[in-house]
Design a protein around this motif. Structure first.
Motif, PDB file in Angstrom:
ATOM      1  N   THR A  44     -59.690  17.234  -1.733  1.00  0.00           N
ATOM      2  CA  THR A  44     -58.507  17.636  -2.499  1.00  0.00           C
ATOM      3  C   THR A  44     -58.136  16.570  -3.520  1.00  0.00           C
ATOM      4  O   THR A  44     -57.883  16.881  -4.694  1.00  0.00           O
ATOM      5  CB  THR A  44     -57.327  17.927  -1.558  1.00  0.00           C
ATOM      6  OG1 THR A  44     -57.706  18.975  -0.662  1.00  0.00           O
ATOM      7  CG2 THR A  44     -56.086  18.325  -2.330  1.00  0.00           C
ATOM      8  N   GLY A  45     -58.110  15.323  -3.079  1.00  0.00           N
ATOM      9  CA  GLY A  45     -57.773  14.230  -3.999  1.00  0.00           C
ATOM     10  C   GLY A  45     -58.758  14.125  -5.143  1.00  0.00           C
ATOM     11  O   GLY A  45     -58.376  13.932  -6.306  1.00  0.00           O
ATOM     12  N   HIS A  46     -60.030  14.273  -4.827  1.00  0.00           N
ATOM     13  CA  HIS A  46     -61.034  14.175  -5.878  1.00  0.00           C
ATOM     14  C   HIS A  46     -60.960  15.383  -6.812  1.00  0.00           C
ATOM     15  O   HIS A  46     -61.132  15.242  -8.034  1.00  0.00           O
ATOM     16  CB  HIS A  46     -62.437  14.026  -5.283  1.00  0.00           C
ATOM     17  CG  HIS A  46     -63.424  13.535  -6.272  1.00  0.00           C
ATOM     18  ND1 HIS A  46     -63.374  12.263  -6.811  1.00  0.00           N
ATOM     19  CD2 HIS A  46     -64.478  14.138  -6.860  1.00  0.00           C
ATOM     20  CE1 HIS A  46     -64.356  12.109  -7.674  1.00  0.00           C
ATOM     21  NE2 HIS A  46     -65.044  13.248  -7.722  1.00  0.00           N
ATOM     22  N   ALA A  47     -60.693  16.555  -6.269  1.00  0.00           N
ATOM     23  CA  ALA A  47     -60.546  17.740  -7.119  1.00  0.00           C
ATOM     24  C   ALA A  47     -59.381  17.556  -8.089  1.00  0.00           C
ATOM     25  O   ALA A  47     -59.477  17.937  -9.265  1.00  0.00           O
ATOM     26  CB  ALA A  47     -60.344  18.988  -6.261  1.00  0.00           C
ATOM     27  N   ARG A  48     -58.295  16.966  -7.630  1.00  0.00           N
ATOM     28  CA  ARG A  48     -57.143  16.727  -8.512  1.00  0.00           C
ATOM     29  C   ARG A  48     -57.512  15.735  -9.628  1.00  0.00           C
ATOM     30  O   ARG A  48     -57.157  15.940 -10.792  1.00  0.00           O
ATOM     31  CB  ARG A  48     -55.949  16.211  -7.724  1.00  0.00           C
ATOM     32  CG  ARG A  48     -55.320  17.254  -6.838  1.00  0.00           C
ATOM     33  CD  ARG A  48     -54.050  16.722  -6.158  1.00  0.00           C
ATOM     34  NE  ARG A  48     -53.649  17.548  -5.045  1.00  0.00           N
ATOM     35  CZ  ARG A  48     -53.078  18.746  -5.147  1.00  0.00           C
ATOM     36  NH1 ARG A  48     -52.858  19.257  -6.326  1.00  0.00           N
ATOM     37  NH2 ARG A  48     -52.743  19.417  -4.064  1.00  0.00           N
ATOM     38  N   ALA A  49     -58.230  14.672  -9.279  1.00  0.00           N
ATOM     39  CA  ALA A  49     -58.658  13.695 -10.281  1.00  0.00           C
ATOM     40  C   ALA A  49     -59.622  14.334 -11.281  1.00  0.00           C
ATOM     41  O   ALA A  49     -59.535  14.091 -12.492  1.00  0.00           O
ATOM     42  CB  ALA A  49     -59.312  12.495  -9.598  1.00  0.00           C
ATOM     43  N   LEU A  50     -60.522  15.154 -10.783  1.00  0.00           N
ATOM     44  CA  LEU A  50     -61.467  15.861 -11.645  1.00  0.00           C
ATOM     45  C   LEU A  50     -60.733  16.813 -12.584  1.00  0.00           C
ATOM     46  O   LEU A  50     -61.064  16.900 -13.773  1.00  0.00           O
ATOM     47  CB  LEU A  50     -62.437  16.676 -10.790  1.00  0.00           C
ATOM     48  CG  LEU A  50     -63.773  16.062 -10.481  1.00  0.00           C
ATOM     49  CD1 LEU A  50     -64.518  16.931  -9.466  1.00  0.00           C
ATOM     50  CD2 LEU A  50     -64.591  15.872 -11.706  1.00  0.00           C
ATOM     51  N   ALA A  76     -67.513  23.164  -9.103  1.00  0.00           N
ATOM     52  CA  ALA A  76     -67.145  23.914 -10.309  1.00  0.00           C
ATOM     53  C   ALA A  76     -66.498  22.998 -11.343  1.00  0.00           C
ATOM     54  O   ALA A  76     -66.747  23.124 -12.550  1.00  0.00           O
ATOM     55  CB  ALA A  76     -66.207  25.059  -9.944  1.00  0.00           C
ATOM     56  N   LEU A  77     -65.673  22.080 -10.877  1.00  0.00           N
ATOM     57  CA  LEU A  77     -65.017  21.154 -11.799  1.00  0.00           C
ATOM     58  C   LEU A  77     -66.033  20.205 -12.436  1.00  0.00           C
ATOM     59  O   LEU A  77     -65.949  19.910 -13.636  1.00  0.00           O
ATOM     60  CB  LEU A  77     -63.915  20.375 -11.079  1.00  0.00           C
ATOM     61  CG  LEU A  77     -62.660  21.190 -10.789  1.00  0.00           C
ATOM     62  CD1 LEU A  77     -61.777  20.484  -9.774  1.00  0.00           C
ATOM     63  CD2 LEU A  77     -61.895  21.467 -12.077  1.00  0.00           C
ATOM     64  N   TYR A  78     -66.992  19.741 -11.660  1.00  0.00           N
ATOM     65  CA  TYR A  78     -68.035  18.890 -12.246  1.00  0.00           C
ATOM     66  C   TYR A  78     -68.869  19.670 -13.255  1.00  0.00           C
ATOM     67  O   TYR A  78     -69.238  19.143 -14.309  1.00  0.00           O
ATOM     68  CB  TYR A  78     -68.928  18.271 -11.175  1.00  0.00           C
ATOM     69  CG  TYR A  78     -68.425  16.926 -10.712  1.00  0.00           C
ATOM     70  CD1 TYR A  78     -68.200  15.892 -11.613  1.00  0.00           C
ATOM     71  CD2 TYR A  78     -68.168  16.683  -9.370  1.00  0.00           C
ATOM     72  CE1 TYR A  78     -67.717  14.664 -11.203  1.00  0.00           C
ATOM     73  CE2 TYR A  78     -67.702  15.449  -8.947  1.00  0.00           C
ATOM     74  CZ  TYR A  78     -67.479  14.440  -9.868  1.00  0.00           C
ATOM     75  OH  TYR A  78     -67.008  13.222  -9.454  1.00  0.00           O
ATOM     76  N   ALA A  79     -69.163  20.916 -12.963  1.00  0.00           N
ATOM     77  CA  ALA A  79     -69.925  21.739 -13.910  1.00  0.00           C
ATOM     78  C   ALA A  79     -69.148  21.897 -15.212  1.00  0.00           C
ATOM     79  O   ALA A  79     -69.716  21.790 -16.311  1.00  0.00           O
ATOM     80  CB  ALA A  79     -70.225  23.103 -13.298  1.00  0.00           C
ATOM     81  N   ARG A  80     -67.843  22.132 -15.113  1.00  0.00           N
ATOM     82  CA  ARG A  80     -67.021  22.287 -16.318  1.00  0.00           C
ATOM     83  C   ARG A  80     -66.932  20.960 -17.060  1.00  0.00           C
ATOM     84  O   ARG A  80     -67.036  20.915 -18.300  1.00  0.00           O
ATOM     85  CB  ARG A  80     -65.622  22.801 -15.934  1.00  0.00           C
ATOM     86  CG  ARG A  80     -64.703  23.041 -17.084  1.00  0.00           C
ATOM     87  CD  ARG A  80     -65.172  23.971 -18.177  1.00  0.00           C
ATOM     88  NE  ARG A  80     -66.163  24.928 -17.814  1.00  0.00           N
ATOM     89  CZ  ARG A  80     -67.105  25.421 -18.650  1.00  0.00           C
ATOM     90  NH1 ARG A  80     -67.149  25.038 -19.896  1.00  0.00           N
ATOM     91  NH2 ARG A  80     -67.982  26.290 -18.249  1.00  0.00           N
TER      92      ARG A  80
END
Length: 127
Positions: A53-59, A111-115
């Motif tokens: 969750t924390g990493h997704a928010r940073a991403l 998905a966030l890394y792909a974007r």
């Protein structure tokens, strides 16, 4: 007397200059997505949920910064907005502490890394 220094960075300018540590989170996402029948303790699920969750928010913040720098009429920025809205919706739901929930968070990180990759590649490579 406190030995801590409080940092006031309301615009996240310092965070914008720090690169994300991608490899460990991609490895964690890969491991979580490979689970078929995990037997982890409740605390393990909670800890992994916090990490993802924390990493997704940073991403998401990184994706938003890159998207904001793009022309308003471009497709890459519009698609980033869609991904960011979906990210906000999915992260607004508290982590359930289950394998299924963690796998959904792992998919979100991917998905966030792909974007982010699409936003940071040269424009000629996306044509």
């Amino acid at each position: 007397m406190s030995s801590h220094t409080v940092l006031h960075d309301p615009h996240s300018l310092i965070e914008a200059q720090l690169p994300l540590d991608r490899a460990p989170y991609e490895a964690l996402a890969t491991a979580v997505l490979a689970w078929t029948d995990p037997t982890l303790g409740v605390r393990d699920y909670e800890q992994i949920a916090l990490q993802l969750t924390g990493h997704a928010r940073a991403l998401a913040a990184d994706v938003a910064r890159h998207a904001a720098a793009l022309p308003k009429n471009g497709g890459r920025g519009a698609l980033a907005d869609v991904v960011l809205r979906e990210t906000a919706r999915r992260l607004s739901v508290p982590a359930a502490g289950t394998a299924r929930c963690l796998q959904n968070r792992a998919r979100l990180v991917r998905a966030l890394y792909a974007r982010l990759d699409r936003l940071t590649e040269p424009l000629s490579a996306t044509a």
